[in-house]
Design an enzyme around this catalytic site. Structure first.
Site: not given
Ligand code: 5GP
Ligand code: ZN
Length: 113
Positions: A28-30, A94-95, A99-101
């Site tokens: 799960r997304d945090i 951001e990360v 990753h796929m949402h």
């Molecule tokens: P991006 O913006 O890179 O597509 O999505 C990164 C996602 O990773 C964001 O939705 C953010 O909430 C999630 N995220 C960042 N750090 C963590 C973490 O430590 N644990 C979890 N479960 N999600 C994270």
């Protein structure tokens, strides 16, 4: 290792892990933006879509398959959901670990970006 998702894979940072096999892991997304917001990632550290080699393309199929199975388990298979992969700075990534949402559980906005 300073990749937060690699640390989750290694069990060094806690996460609500819903599924894993040799290739992918889902949790799960945090900071969820919808009632269902999961992240499906390859266990191999690939920084982004642009770093994905042709030989690694099947990972995307594995990620989609995992997302579809989890959507069923979360009860949003019929109501619908969105899969999204951000790539790079202007793509909103951001990360820096591919990753796929999987987002659903409410009516989503009709536009992307
Ligand atoms: P991006 O913006 O890179 O597509 O999505 C990164 C996602 O990773 C964001 O939705 C953010 O909430 C999630 N995220 C960042 N750090 C963590 C973490 O430590 N644990 C979890 N479960 N999600 C994270
Ligand atoms: Zn990583």
């Amino acid at each position: 290792m300073d990749c937060i998702f690699c640390q989750i894979i290694a069990g060094e940072i806690p996460a609500d892990i819903l599924y894993q096999d040799e290739v992918v892991i889902a949790f799960r997304d945090i900071n969820p933006v919808a009632p269902v917001h999961l992240l499906i990632i390859p266990k191999k550290h690939i920084p982004s879509l642009t770093h994905l080699s042709k030989a690694e393309l099947s990972l995307i199929g594995d990620m989609v398959n995992t997302a579809n199975q989890l959507a069923k388990r979360e009860g949003i298979s019929k109501s619908g959901y969105r899969l999204a992969i951000s790539c790079g700075e202007q793509g909103g990534q951001e990360v820096p670990h591919l990753h796929m949402h999987l987002v659903g559980g409410r009516q989503l906005a009709p536009t992307l970006g």
